[in-house]
Design a protein around this motif. Structure first.
Motif, PDB file in Angstrom:
ATOM      1  N   VAL A  90      -6.221  -0.096   1.752  1.00 34.23           N
ATOM      2  CA  VAL A  90      -5.701  -0.612   0.856  1.00 34.23           C
ATOM      3  C   VAL A  90      -5.093  -2.064   1.232  1.00 34.23           C
ATOM      4  O   VAL A  90      -5.179  -3.046   0.661  1.00 34.23           O
ATOM      5  N   GLU A 120       1.785  10.301  -3.552  1.00 36.97           N
ATOM      6  CA  GLU A 120       0.576  10.822  -4.452  1.00 36.97           C
ATOM      7  C   GLU A 120      -0.346  11.242  -3.100  1.00 36.97           C
ATOM      8  O   GLU A 120      -1.134  10.748  -2.678  1.00 36.97           O
ATOM      9  N   SER A 152       0.754  -1.082   0.033  1.00 32.56           N
ATOM     10  CA  SER A 152       0.045  -0.063  -0.009  1.00 32.56           C
ATOM     11  C   SER A 152       0.559   1.108   0.075  1.00 32.56           C
ATOM     12  O   SER A 152       0.668   2.054  -0.844  1.00 32.56           O
ATOM     13  N   LYS A 157      -5.487   9.734   1.821  1.00 31.63           N
ATOM     14  CA  LYS A 157      -4.776   9.357   2.948  1.00 31.63           C
ATOM     15  C   LYS A 157      -6.010   9.173   4.338  1.00 31.63           C
ATOM     16  O   LYS A 157      -5.449   8.522   5.237  1.00 31.63           O
ATOM     17  N   SER A 161     -10.879   3.704  -4.367  1.00 34.45           N
ATOM     18  CA  SER A 161     -10.265   4.947  -4.865  1.00 34.45           C
ATOM     19  C   SER A 161     -10.704   6.052  -5.322  1.00 34.45           C
ATOM     20  O   SER A 161     -10.081   7.181  -5.512  1.00 34.45           O
ATOM     21  N   SER A 212      -4.906  -0.506 -11.189  1.00 33.85           N
ATOM     22  CA  SER A 212      -3.633   0.153 -11.754  1.00 33.85           C
ATOM     23  C   SER A 212      -4.050   0.309 -13.232  1.00 33.85           C
ATOM     24  O   SER A 212      -3.268   0.909 -13.882  1.00 33.85           O
ATOM     25  N   ASN A 234      -4.326   4.061  -8.984  1.00 35.85           N
ATOM     26  CA  ASN A 234      -3.561   3.780  -7.900  1.00 35.85           C
ATOM     27  C   ASN A 234      -3.423   4.699  -6.580  1.00 35.85           C
ATOM     28  O   ASN A 234      -2.661   4.380  -5.814  1.00 35.85           O
ATOM     29  N   VAL A 235      -4.244   5.895  -6.865  1.00 33.34           N
ATOM     30  CA  VAL A 235      -3.964   6.960  -5.998  1.00 33.34           C
ATOM     31  C   VAL A 235      -5.081   7.047  -4.979  1.00 33.34           C
ATOM     32  O   VAL A 235      -6.436   6.985  -5.420  1.00 33.34           O
ATOM     33  N   PHE A 236      -5.003   6.820  -3.869  1.00 31.41           N
ATOM     34  CA  PHE A 236      -6.038   6.804  -2.709  1.00 31.41           C
ATOM     35  C   PHE A 236      -5.869   8.037  -1.572  1.00 31.41           C
ATOM     36  O   PHE A 236      -4.554   8.223  -1.414  1.00 31.41           O
ATOM     37  N   THR A 295      -5.842   5.413   3.817  1.00 30.37           N
ATOM     38  CA  THR A 295      -4.478   4.486   3.831  1.00 30.37           C
ATOM     39  C   THR A 295      -3.770   4.916   5.063  1.00 30.37           C
ATOM     40  O   THR A 295      -3.018   4.158   5.270  1.00 30.37           O
ATOM     41  N   THR A 338       0.665   3.676  -3.272  1.00 33.02           N
ATOM     42  CA  THR A 338       0.050   4.996  -3.175  1.00 33.02           C
ATOM     43  C   THR A 338       1.251   5.953  -2.706  1.00 33.02           C
ATOM     44  O   THR A 338       0.663   7.027  -2.355  1.00 33.02           O
TER      45      THR A 338
END
Length: 520
Positions: A359, A21, A14, A340, A283, A422, A336-338, A343, A18
């Motif tokens: 993630v 980003e 994870s 925070k 996502s 992705s 693939n950007v989440f 995450t 990520t």
């Protein structure tokens, strides 16, 4: 892994996938809004819920302490940053499962996870999945046709015994009593659940003179609600998720020409769908939660988890406030950007305290369920499979591949969730070809493998053609208009403002979507 080593730590996966980003760099859609995202989560709670093992006293085991339960998979790692404790560990329990004999070798059994919910789109998240749950949700201990609610200034659900949180003085810090135990996780879910509760009770009032028996009245309205939900999913939600060719080839559009139920189709939920593909929405989650009556950009998501503040103000309709706020907010891109908020701060105790990593949970749950690797799923979906990392540049961005290379030593080890999230999206779709393949197949099964699908007129108790025609008038916008005091709304409630989706009055929406209930 292919070289015999263990798969990398999900937390490490994870962080690298990520990493670098940050929220300021997250791209958003100019079309899809946050109501679309929340609706997807609401829908998933109608379809699937994997229960986890618990100890004899009903609680989860302490996987990070002392003697571990055999079903424990502690999620642990050492970190030195401001987001998690230096010795992070989460008590992760495996999903409840059974043993199923392999078709090609009856002497060998394989672990198969159980779905706690009904697989069908049948509004089980509104009505619960057991007789006991339904009895608690209905008025007069299950003997009335209405769903329980507080009929104050605005109709809202009553409170449950489970604790939520609130910062409003003198407000009860109890979650809402709704048909799904995850309904109070976010304000968006609470708003959508309350909308359906109101629609059920509205229909009961409209039809009560036609059905003298309260039980028959309740069941008829429940059947209508389930049909409305099916129609919205296939008429408004899926066309914004999948591309036209996929929708057409899988016959997912409604109305369906000459619908025919196929008893050979299994409507069960695919493990790849529930544990990977339909988690694409994680996502898309925005870091802030916007409300219609607020001039601010919205509160942080971390403060929205299990927060019932919106249901503590008697001067503002929470459904109006929540849903229109979500409609005014763009959704993040599927990639693939989440944020925070998911995450680093998932379910954190406070705004500035560390939380968990969704993630990492998604990846670990996929391993628990034994999902085949990403490349295997591309082959199953009749897509070109990679023979090296270089091949992946055909369906992923090079910077994403570089991150994945640092995680997995062999391209064949890339996991389904990691690879699927992705991929570059298919033109006309918001997801890549692998997730699109799995999602489309699942909804094909849910449509043609459901004997009680709302368009099936060849089963006892089915709707008449006239009733089906009236059900097809339902849209998300019409649900909001007839159950709130909203005056102006976007016709397609899942999309932001555009030249083809300009605001219109609820008076107009109600006129064109007014169901003629004389057919019941």
């Amino acid at each position: 892994m292919k070289n015999g080593e263990d798969l990398p730590n999900p937390l490490l996966v994870s962080r690298i996938l990520t990493s670098d980003e940050y929220d300021s760099k997250i791209d958003v859609y100019i079309s899809h809004n946050s109501l679309f995202v929340n609706w997807g989560q609401f829908l998933s709670h109608d379809l699937t819920f994997s229960s986890t093992f618990s100890t004899s006293n009903g609680f989860g085991a302490r996987c990070c302490e002392g003697n571990k339960h055999p079903e424990c998979i502690p999620l642990a790692m050492r970190f030195e940053n401001n987001y998690v404790d230096s010795n992070y560990c989460f008590n992760f329990m495996r999903s409840v499962s059974s043993l199923r004999k392999k078709v090609d070798n009856p002497l060998v059994s394989q672990r198969e996870q159980l779905n706690k919910l009904t697989a069908f789109i049948d509004a089980s998240n509104v009505y619960g999945t057991t007789v006991e749950e339904l009895r608690f949700l209905r008025d007069l201990n299950g003997h009335r046709a209405m769903l329980k609610s507080e009929r104050t200034t605005y109709e809202i659900p009553i409170r449950s015994e489970t604790s939520c949180r609130t910062s409003v003085p003198n407000c009860e810090n109890k979650c809402l009593l709704l048909g799904e135990q995850r309904a109070s996780v976010t304000s968006g879910l609470m708003g959508i659940h309350t909308l359906w509760l109101r629609e059920h009770n509205r229909l009961v009032k409209k039809l009560q003179d036609k059905f003298s028996n309260k039980e028959i009245l309740f069941q008829e309205v429940r059947k209508i609600i389930g049909a409305m939900m099916q129609h919205i999913v296939y008429d408004e939600y899926l066309p914004l998720l999948l591309d036209h060719e996929t929708m057409k080839s899988k016959e997912l559009y409604v109305p369906t020409k000459d619908y025919k139920y196929d008893p050979s189709i299994s409507p069960n939920i695919l493990n790849s769908f529930s544990t990977a593909a339909f988690r694409f929405g994680h996502s898309m989650v925005n870091r802030r939660v916007k409300k219609a009556f607020s001039k601010s950009t919205g509160r942080r998501l971390v403060t929205d988890f299990f927060n019932v503040n919106d249901f503590c103000n008697s001067t503002i309709d929470p459904v109006h406030n929540i849903l229109l706020g979500l409609m005014q907010q763009e959704a993040n891109l599927v990639d693939n950007v989440f944020t925070k908020e998911l995450t680093h701060y998932l379910f954190a105790n406070s705004e500035n305290s560390p939380g968990h990593d969704l993630v990492a949970f998604d990846i670990l749950r996929g391993r628990d369920h034994g999902l085949a690797p990403y490349n295997s799923w591309r082959r199953r979906c009749n897509l070109s499979s990679a023979t090296s990392y270089d091949d992946m540049e055909l369906f992923m961005k090079s910077n994403v591949i570089n991150k994945i290379k640092t995680i997995y030593k062999d391209y064949r080890d890339v996991e389904l969730f990691v690879g699927g999230i992705s991929e570059k999206p298919v033109p006309g779709s918001i997801v890549g070809p692998t997730f699109g393949c799995i999602i489309a197949e699942q909804f094909r099964r849910l449509k043609f493998g459901d004997r009680f699908w709302y368009e099936n007129t060849k089963t006892p108790g089915s709707f008449t053609q006239e009733q089906i025609r009236e059900i097809r008038k339902t849209t998300v916008a019409s649900l909001i208009c007839r159950n709130t005091n909203v005056e102006v709304i976007l016709p397609n409630a899942f999309l932001t403002y555009s030249l083809t989706n300009k605001p219109t009055t609820c008076k107009y929406i109600n006129e064109i979507a007014n169901m003629n209930l004389s057919y019941w």
